[in-house]
Design a protein around this motif. Structure first.
Motif, PDB file in Angstrom:
ATOM      1  N   ARG A 473       0.832  -1.205   0.000  1.00 25.43           N
ATOM      2  CA  ARG A 473       0.000   0.000   0.000  1.00 25.43           C
ATOM      3  C   ARG A 473       0.873   1.265   0.000  1.00 25.43           C
ATOM      4  NH1 ARG A 473      -5.265   0.096   2.575  1.00 25.43           N
ATOM      5  NH2 ARG A 473      -4.439   1.823   3.822  1.00 25.43           N
ATOM      6  N   GLU A 474       0.413   2.283  -0.724  1.00 23.04           N
ATOM      7  CA  GLU A 474       1.195   3.512  -0.836  1.00 23.04           C
ATOM      8  C   GLU A 474       1.334   4.235   0.495  1.00 23.04           C
ATOM      9  OE1 GLU A 474       0.564   6.259  -3.998  1.00 23.04           O
ATOM     10  OE2 GLU A 474      -0.076   4.700  -5.409  1.00 23.04           O
ATOM     11  N   ASP A 475       0.285   4.210   1.327  1.00 27.04           N
ATOM     12  CA  ASP A 475       0.391   4.923   2.604  1.00 27.04           C
ATOM     13  C   ASP A 475       1.425   4.266   3.508  1.00 27.04           C
ATOM     14  OD1 ASP A 475      -1.213   2.683   2.905  1.00 27.04           O
ATOM     15  OD2 ASP A 475      -2.526   3.598   4.403  1.00 27.04           O
ATOM     16  N   CYS A 476       1.555   2.938   3.443  1.00 23.76           N
ATOM     17  CA  CYS A 476       2.588   2.259   4.234  1.00 23.76           C
ATOM     18  C   CYS A 476       3.976   2.578   3.697  1.00 23.76           C
ATOM     19  CB  CYS A 476       2.363   0.745   4.228  1.00 23.76           C
ATOM     20  SG  CYS A 476       1.284   0.189   5.564  1.00 23.76           S
ATOM     21  N   ARG A 479       4.857   5.866   4.990  1.00 24.79           N
ATOM     22  CA  ARG A 479       5.150   5.790   6.430  1.00 24.79           C
ATOM     23  C   ARG A 479       6.558   5.252   6.666  1.00 24.79           C
ATOM     24  NH1 ARG A 479       1.449   2.273   7.983  1.00 24.79           N
ATOM     25  NH2 ARG A 479      -0.170   3.862   8.149  1.00 24.79           N
ATOM     26  N   ILE A 480       6.943   4.247   5.901  1.00 23.28           N
ATOM     27  CA  ILE A 480       8.294   3.691   6.029  1.00 23.28           C
ATOM     28  C   ILE A 480       9.336   4.750   5.694  1.00 23.28           C
ATOM     29  CG2 ILE A 480       9.916   2.056   4.987  1.00 23.28           C
ATOM     30  CD1 ILE A 480       7.557   0.088   4.768  1.00 23.28           C
ATOM     31  N   ARG A 481       9.101   5.498   4.638  1.00 15.99           N
ATOM     32  CA  ARG A 481      10.045   6.559   4.271  1.00 15.99           C
ATOM     33  C   ARG A 481      10.175   7.588   5.386  1.00 15.99           C
ATOM     34  NH1 ARG A 481      10.282  11.471   3.262  1.00 15.99           N
ATOM     35  NH2 ARG A 481       8.035  11.718   3.500  1.00 15.99           N
ATOM     36  N   SER A 500      20.963  10.087   6.341  1.00 13.77           N
ATOM     37  CA  SER A 500      19.835   9.339   6.886  1.00 13.77           C
ATOM     38  C   SER A 500      18.528   9.771   6.229  1.00 13.77           C
ATOM     39  CB  SER A 500      19.762   9.521   8.401  1.00 13.77           C
ATOM     40  OG  SER A 500      19.725  10.893   8.724  1.00 13.77           O
ATOM     41  N   MET A 501      18.504   9.773   4.908  1.00 15.20           N
ATOM     42  CA  MET A 501      17.266   9.988   4.176  1.00 15.20           C
ATOM     43  C   MET A 501      16.360   8.796   4.405  1.00 15.20           C
ATOM     44  SD  MET A 501      18.469   9.035   0.302  1.00 15.20           S
ATOM     45  CE  MET A 501      19.791  10.218   0.291  1.00 15.20           C
ATOM     46  N   ARG A 540      17.939   3.209   0.895  1.00 14.39           N
ATOM     47  CA  ARG A 540      18.240   4.578   0.503  1.00 14.39           C
ATOM     48  C   ARG A 540      18.740   4.548  -0.932  1.00 14.39           C
ATOM     49  NH1 ARG A 540      20.617   5.425   6.491  1.00 14.39           N
ATOM     50  NH2 ARG A 540      18.655   6.147   7.409  1.00 14.39           N
ATOM     51  N   SER A 541      18.381   5.573  -1.681  1.00 14.95           N
ATOM     52  CA  SER A 541      18.576   5.463  -3.129  1.00 14.95           C
ATOM     53  C   SER A 541      19.006   6.789  -3.724  1.00 14.95           C
ATOM     54  CB  SER A 541      17.268   5.004  -3.779  1.00 14.95           C
ATOM     55  OG  SER A 541      17.388   4.934  -5.174  1.00 14.95           O
TER      56      SER A 541
END
Length: 542
Positions: A473-476, A479-481, A500-501, A540-541
């Motif tokens: 899901r996009e909202d999750c 949230r992780i980001r 720490s992005m 991280r990317s």
């Protein structure tokens, strides 16, 4: 946390042309090759220096644009030649479309242009006259090409139609520009195809992605993870996006290597790209038309930057032999001014070697310049990343042999003149395979399976990529980001090379380590109570 090995297949056995007991050269100080920092201490500065001093790029007076010197452009040509042959086997034909697109056409597919709107460069003036309608410089070519497909495709018998063009595009990045990674103009190939069925289109998406995997694995000696982007990260206007993701060990960050998009019927409905239903076969209502299934796919000069970051060291570039414009350099050594005959004999010996190697298809340069010492030449060619150096002096002349030095490991060796081409080719293949082995080991050691949220950010801070159970899901994902932006361990030094992005989803790997359906495994995102659907790679990317 556990190592994740399923994402990469087993490595084939590597043929070793040298004995393991060979000695390794000691690396010279940075001052000798003009690099004033190290990969470990200041990665961004190191990266720019090896490209600039390795003669891959030069700076330009438009910020974010770079001159690609022969050292990099010839690498691009080698990959271009191979890729052209492969796609032409599939029936792809090369073409060229203009770089300009009107605002009306560009905005016709709104969800597509929204993905590029902040990066579109506009032409608003010609000479001293203001244009009546501003014109965009292509950020990509879907909206340029597809009106023509609607005119050209008259019958299902003409399908599939497969086109490709090699060109530059402009995306006016306002983030920190970096050569090859984020530049305002970059070069790529972009394929655009139309198919009668979704099955035919999907088959091609994966065929192209396999070619991209081969470019990284077989040419650049870099392992990648192929997978599908989440809906949040897919290409604007696509039904789905497949990708290959690479890993930069020095920074712990991932980078998108190439993408192959299934566009579905989104663009064909917008631009009326359709054919009569073949079931009617000319006997039914011609107004009943089928919208076509389309794909677009691309890889860019970014691959050169990935190669430099993964393989480069504190002496400069390290170029895999299969893409090296110069695979072998021959340097005369041990010549004294007291014996001028030696110089003539050694130079003739070297010229004969060069002719032999070139006749066998090996790309070779003989450095016979007299104004530079052998030591200067060694550093010069090491900075450029030439895979193999051959040294010829009085001893080699007397013994009918050649001394060798590998760029990747700095191992010394000797080969017989009588076996010159055979042994040189074997060493080059060994270097190619060894570079892949090292990159693969680093990749495997730094992709971790994470099943507890409290381990997630700590793993990121240790420069790992994280494979997690995810609900998709996009909202999750957001949230992780957001939650991973904070540093899990306050005692850890903030690493400027991998700040720490927040972590983003990289892909849902095609090779899943286990089946999640029916396992009652929850999504890793903190606070999510949904069951996980897939293992998803986060990191991280760039």
């Amino acid at each position: 946390m556990g190592d994740y090995h399923a994402v990469i297949g087993d490595l084939q056995a590597v043929h070793h042309a040298f004995d393991n007991s060979q000695q390794t050269e000691k690396a010279p100080s940075a001052a000798l090759n003009g690099i004033d920092t190290t990969k470990e201490d200041d990665f961004p500065r190191w990266y720019q220096q090896i490209l600039l001093k390795g003669e891959m790029i030069d700076y330009y007076d438009v910020s974010g644009c770079y001159v690609l010197r022969p050292g990099s452009w010839e690498i691009w040509e080698i990959m271009q030649e191979w890729f052209n042959k492969e796609i032409k086997k599939m029936g792809v034909r090369n073409c060229s479309f203009p770089m300009f697109v009107t605002e009306e056409v560009l905005r016709k597919e709104q969800s597509h242009i929204e993905g590029f709107s902040a990066e579109v460069a506009w032409v608003t003036q010609s000479g001293t006259s203001t244009l009546e309608k501003k014109i965009a410089i292509r950020p990509t070519s879907e909206t340029i090409i597809y009106p023509y497909l609607a005119n050209w495709i008259r019958s299902y018998r003409e399908l599939p139609l497969r086109l490709n063009q090699w060109n530059s595009v402009v995306r006016w990045e306002f983030k920190n520009p970096q050569p090859f990674l984020r530049s305002r103009e970059f070069y790529w190939q972009e394929g655009h195809t139309a198919h009668l069925t979704s099955e035919g289109a999907e088959k091609e998406v994966h065929q192209i992605l396999d070619l991209y995997c081969q470019i990284y694995r077989d040419f650049l000696a870099i392992p990648v993870v192929p997978g599908r982007k989440t809906d949040k990260e897919k290409f604007a206007g696509a039904e789905y996006t497949t990708t290959v993701e690479a890993y930069i060990p020095a920074t712990g960050r991932a980078i998108q290597g190439a993408t192959s998009h299934g566009l579905g019927q989104n663009f064909s409905k917008m631009f009326n790209i359709s054919v009569e239903d073949p079931k009617l076969d000319g006997t039914g209502d011609s107004s009943q038309r089928l919208f076509l299934w389309q794909n677009s796919w691309a890889y860019s000069t970014r691959v050169i930057g990935v190669m430099a970051m993964v393989h480069g060291d504190n002496k400069g570039l390290v170029v895999p032999p299969r893409v090296a414009p110069i695979q072998v350099v021959i340097v005369p050594v041990g010549i004294t001014a007291q014996v001028p005959e030696e110089r003539t004999d050694i130079h003739e010996y070297i010229k004969t070697m060069q002719e032999t190697l070139e006749s066998d298809g090996i790309r070779v340069e003989a450095d016979l310049r007299e104004e530079h010492t052998p030591g200067w030449k060694f550093n010069h060619w090491e900075l450029k990343g030439i895979p193999l150096r051959l040294e010829v002096g009085p001893r080699e002349l007397n013994e009918s042999c050649i001394s060798t030095s590998r760029r990747d490991t700095r191992e010394k060796g000797r080969i017989e003149l009588a076996r010159l081409s055979v042994d040189v080719r074997a060493v080059l293949e060994t270097i190619q395979a060894s570079m892949y082995v090292r990159a693969l080991e680093q990749y495997r050691n730094n992709v971790k399976v994470i099943t507890k949220w409290e381990q997630f950010t700590a793993a990121l801070d240790r420069k790992h990529l994280c494979l997690i159970p995810f609900c998709t899901r996009e909202d999750c994902e957001e949230r992780i980001r957001r939650l991973s932006e904070r540093t899990a361990d306050p005692s850890m030094r903030n690493d400027a090379r991998a700040p720490s992005m927040g972590a983003k989803s990289l892909c849902i790997p095609f090779q899943q380590p286990s089946e999640l359906q029916g396992t009652n495994t929850k999504c890793l995102a903190e606070g999510c109570e949904l069951m996980a659907e897939k293992w998803c790679l986060f990191g991280r990317s760039y």
